[in-house]
Scaffold this motif. Structure first.
Motif, PDB file in Angstrom:
ATOM      1  N   GLY A 137      -2.966  18.136 -48.934  1.00 44.87           N
ATOM      2  CA  GLY A 137      -3.176  16.728 -48.607  1.00 44.87           C
ATOM      3  C   GLY A 137      -2.602  15.762 -49.622  1.00 44.87           C
ATOM      4  N   GLN A 138      -2.198  16.250 -50.797  1.00 48.73           N
ATOM      5  CA  GLN A 138      -1.616  15.386 -51.818  1.00 48.73           C
ATOM      6  C   GLN A 138      -0.108  15.252 -51.610  1.00 48.73           C
ATOM      7  OE1 GLN A 138      -2.887  17.283 -55.521  1.00 48.73           O
ATOM      8  NE2 GLN A 138      -4.412  15.680 -55.803  1.00 48.73           N
ATOM      9  N   GLN A 139       0.441  14.116 -52.058  1.00 47.53           N
ATOM     10  CA  GLN A 139       1.874  13.877 -51.998  1.00 47.53           C
ATOM     11  C   GLN A 139       2.334  13.347 -53.341  1.00 47.53           C
ATOM     12  OE1 GLN A 139       4.035  10.313 -50.134  1.00 47.53           O
ATOM     13  NE2 GLN A 139       4.214  11.843 -48.508  1.00 47.53           N
ATOM     14  N   VAL A 140       3.405  13.908 -53.879  1.00 46.26           N
ATOM     15  CA  VAL A 140       3.997  13.451 -55.139  1.00 46.26           C
ATOM     16  C   VAL A 140       5.439  13.050 -54.856  1.00 46.26           C
ATOM     17  CG1 VAL A 140       4.658  14.083 -57.481  1.00 46.26           C
ATOM     18  CG2 VAL A 140       2.524  14.963 -56.514  1.00 46.26           C
ATOM     19  N   VAL A 148       9.768  17.844 -61.445  1.00 51.89           N
ATOM     20  CA  VAL A 148       9.514  19.169 -61.999  1.00 51.89           C
ATOM     21  C   VAL A 148       8.015  19.447 -61.883  1.00 51.89           C
ATOM     22  CG1 VAL A 148       9.635  20.645 -64.037  1.00 51.89           C
ATOM     23  CG2 VAL A 148      11.435  18.940 -63.615  1.00 51.89           C
ATOM     24  N   VAL A 149       7.664  20.511 -61.180  1.00 51.29           N
ATOM     25  CA  VAL A 149       6.261  20.887 -60.999  1.00 51.29           C
ATOM     26  C   VAL A 149       6.046  22.231 -61.686  1.00 51.29           C
ATOM     27  CG1 VAL A 149       4.402  21.281 -59.346  1.00 51.29           C
ATOM     28  CG2 VAL A 149       6.240  19.682 -58.781  1.00 51.29           C
ATOM     29  N   LEU A 150       5.092  22.264 -62.606  1.00 55.61           N
ATOM     30  CA  LEU A 150       4.825  23.471 -63.391  1.00 55.61           C
ATOM     31  C   LEU A 150       3.619  24.245 -62.879  1.00 55.61           C
ATOM     32  CD1 LEU A 150       5.391  21.968 -66.949  1.00 55.61           C
ATOM     33  CD2 LEU A 150       7.057  23.101 -65.466  1.00 55.61           C
ATOM     34  N   ALA A 151       3.160  23.902 -61.688  1.00 59.83           N
ATOM     35  CA  ALA A 151       1.977  24.547 -61.125  1.00 59.83           C
ATOM     36  C   ALA A 151       2.152  24.694 -59.618  1.00 59.83           C
ATOM     37  CB  ALA A 151       0.721  23.735 -61.453  1.00 59.83           C
ATOM     38  N   LEU A 152       1.180  25.326 -58.998  1.00 56.23           N
ATOM     39  CA  LEU A 152       1.216  25.608 -57.561  1.00 56.23           C
ATOM     40  C   LEU A 152       1.355  24.342 -56.722  1.00 56.23           C
ATOM     41  CD1 LEU A 152       0.572  27.506 -55.049  1.00 56.23           C
ATOM     42  CD2 LEU A 152      -1.832  26.931 -55.480  1.00 56.23           C
ATOM     43  N   VAL A 153       2.198  24.395 -55.692  1.00 61.38           N
ATOM     44  CA  VAL A 153       2.241  23.376 -54.640  1.00 61.38           C
ATOM     45  C   VAL A 153       1.590  24.011 -53.413  1.00 61.38           C
ATOM     46  CG1 VAL A 153       3.673  21.926 -53.177  1.00 61.38           C
ATOM     47  CG2 VAL A 153       4.327  22.317 -55.559  1.00 61.38           C
ATOM     48  N   SER A 154       0.366  23.597 -53.106  1.00 61.75           N
ATOM     49  CA  SER A 154      -0.424  24.246 -52.062  1.00 61.75           C
ATOM     50  C   SER A 154       0.127  23.971 -50.670  1.00 61.75           C
ATOM     51  CB  SER A 154      -1.874  23.749 -52.133  1.00 61.75           C
ATOM     52  OG  SER A 154      -2.453  24.051 -53.370  1.00 61.75           O
ATOM     53  N   ALA A 155      -0.229  24.816 -49.719  1.00 62.36           N
ATOM     54  CA  ALA A 155       0.081  24.563 -48.314  1.00 62.36           C
ATOM     55  C   ALA A 155      -0.556  23.237 -47.910  1.00 62.36           C
ATOM     56  CB  ALA A 155      -0.456  25.700 -47.456  1.00 62.36           C
ATOM     57  N   GLY A 156       0.189  22.416 -47.166  1.00 63.02           N
ATOM     58  CA  GLY A 156      -0.318  21.114 -46.757  1.00 63.02           C
ATOM     59  C   GLY A 156      -0.059  20.016 -47.761  1.00 63.02           C
ATOM     60  N   ALA A 157       0.542  20.349 -48.917  1.00 62.73           N
ATOM     61  CA  ALA A 157       0.924  19.348 -49.913  1.00 62.73           C
ATOM     62  C   ALA A 157       2.408  19.024 -49.747  1.00 62.73           C
ATOM     63  CB  ALA A 157       0.652  19.864 -51.321  1.00 62.73           C
ATOM     64  N   GLU A 158       2.828  17.862 -50.285  1.00 63.66           N
ATOM     65  CA  GLU A 158       4.223  17.451 -50.196  1.00 63.66           C
ATOM     66  C   GLU A 158       4.741  17.049 -51.566  1.00 63.66           C
ATOM     67  OE1 GLU A 158       4.773  15.584 -45.724  1.00 63.66           O
ATOM     68  OE2 GLU A 158       4.430  14.237 -47.403  1.00 63.66           O
ATOM     69  N   VAL A 159       5.930  17.534 -51.896  1.00 65.01           N
ATOM     70  CA  VAL A 159       6.627  17.087 -53.096  1.00 65.01           C
ATOM     71  C   VAL A 159       7.964  16.504 -52.647  1.00 65.01           C
ATOM     72  CG1 VAL A 159       5.491  18.560 -54.778  1.00 65.01           C
ATOM     73  CG2 VAL A 159       7.384  19.489 -53.462  1.00 65.01           C
ATOM     74  N   ILE A 160       8.244  15.281 -53.091  1.00 62.87           N
ATOM     75  CA  ILE A 160       9.414  14.538 -52.647  1.00 62.87           C
ATOM     76  C   ILE A 160      10.123  13.986 -53.872  1.00 62.87           C
ATOM     77  CG2 ILE A 160      10.247  12.635 -51.190  1.00 62.87           C
ATOM     78  CD1 ILE A 160       7.565  12.781 -49.692  1.00 62.87           C
ATOM     79  N   ALA A 161      11.444  14.020 -53.867  1.00 62.02           N
ATOM     80  CA  ALA A 161      12.218  13.462 -54.977  1.00 62.02           C
ATOM     81  C   ALA A 161      13.527  12.894 -54.455  1.00 62.02           C
ATOM     82  CB  ALA A 161      12.487  14.528 -56.039  1.00 62.02           C
ATOM     83  N   ASP A 162      13.988  11.826 -55.105  1.00 65.32           N
ATOM     84  CA  ASP A 162      15.311  11.302 -54.784  1.00 65.32           C
ATOM     85  C   ASP A 162      16.399  12.221 -55.342  1.00 65.32           C
ATOM     86  OD1 ASP A 162      14.189   9.161 -53.487  1.00 65.32           O
ATOM     87  OD2 ASP A 162      14.386   7.787 -55.185  1.00 65.32           O
ATOM     88  N   GLY A 163      16.042  13.031 -56.341  1.00 62.60           N
ATOM     89  CA  GLY A 163      16.956  14.003 -56.916  1.00 62.60           C
ATOM     90  C   GLY A 163      16.552  15.415 -56.568  1.00 62.60           C
TER      91      GLY A 163
END
Length: 235
Positions: A137-140, A148-163
């Protein structure tokens, strides 16, 4: 002048498009009418569209939205467990309002227009580093640079970057690199278990079984012309 609708549901419609995105087509930005229609169609609890990513389509909108109105629409959709991430259609002013409200603007083919490499490089900022798990449910979002993520990205989470996106842990959620159209962006992870990956608006859902050489292994995602490539980092 505001339009009148015979019933709340006529305030908008849902349309299916490619890229695993559902399009939300508002015919008004009146929050009362939209909220009434959403409540009528989706109810106030869990529903079949909960968690769906949306592209907001301005083509049926008679009035010119401000960034404030677009932001209010985004917030309203999120209250109904929907995830607006992009906008399409409309005129330049409407698209500018969408960008100001934090949405990705898609071109007529449903993909993000590429940004020239020189301009993308000029806009880059230092990488955002996340040391804690990104939970369901979280979005970064790393605006203007790498994530750069140094930990788990859970199912249902979103990580977004322009790069680029680097996940030095299991990637089980959704990863969208090159969010503003940088076609040279990539997604890297030490453990590929993603639900969906994207580079510069080219999406691929990974609900289907990945090859043994890639699943739960170190992998990267990049664009080869307009084709999304997922390959193991061990060659």
């Amino acid at each position: 002048m505001s339009q009148r609708f015979p019933d709340p549901a006529s305030a908008f419609e849902f349309r299916s498009v490619g890229l695993k995105l559902l399009t939300f087509v508002p015919a008004t930005l009146d929050p009362v009418k939209l909220e009434s229609g959403l409540r009528e169609q989706l109810g106030s609890g869990e529903h079949m569209l909960a968690g769906e990513q949306l592209a907001v389509d301005f083509d049926s909108l008679p009035e010119l939205p401000s960034a404030v109105e677009v932001a209010a629409l985004v917030q309203l959709l999120r209250q109904y467990q929907l995830k607006p991430i992009a906008a399409r259609g409309g005129n330049p002013d409407q698209r500018a309002a969408a960008r100001e409200a934090g949405l990705i603007v898609l071109n007529e083919d449903g993909v993000i227009p590429p940004v020239p490499a020189a301009k993308a490089a000029e806009a880059r900022v230092p990488a955002m580093v996340i040391t804690r798990p990104v939970r369901t449910g979280q979005q970064v979002y790393a605006k203007g640079g790498d994530l750069v993520v140094l930990a788990l990205v859970s199912a249902g989470a979103e990580v977004i970057a322009d790069g680029n996106i680097h996940v030095y842990a299991p990637l089980r959620g959704r990863a969208l690199a090159g969010a503003r159209g940088d076609t040279s962006a990539r997604v890297y992870t030490t453990c590929m278990e993603a639900e969906l990956v994207s580079v510069a608006g080219v999406y691929r859902s990974l609900d289907e079984t990945l090859p043994v050489a890639i699943r739960a292994k170190a992998a990267q995602v990049y664009l080869d012309q307009d084709k999304l490539v997922i390959e193991a980092l061990n060659g």
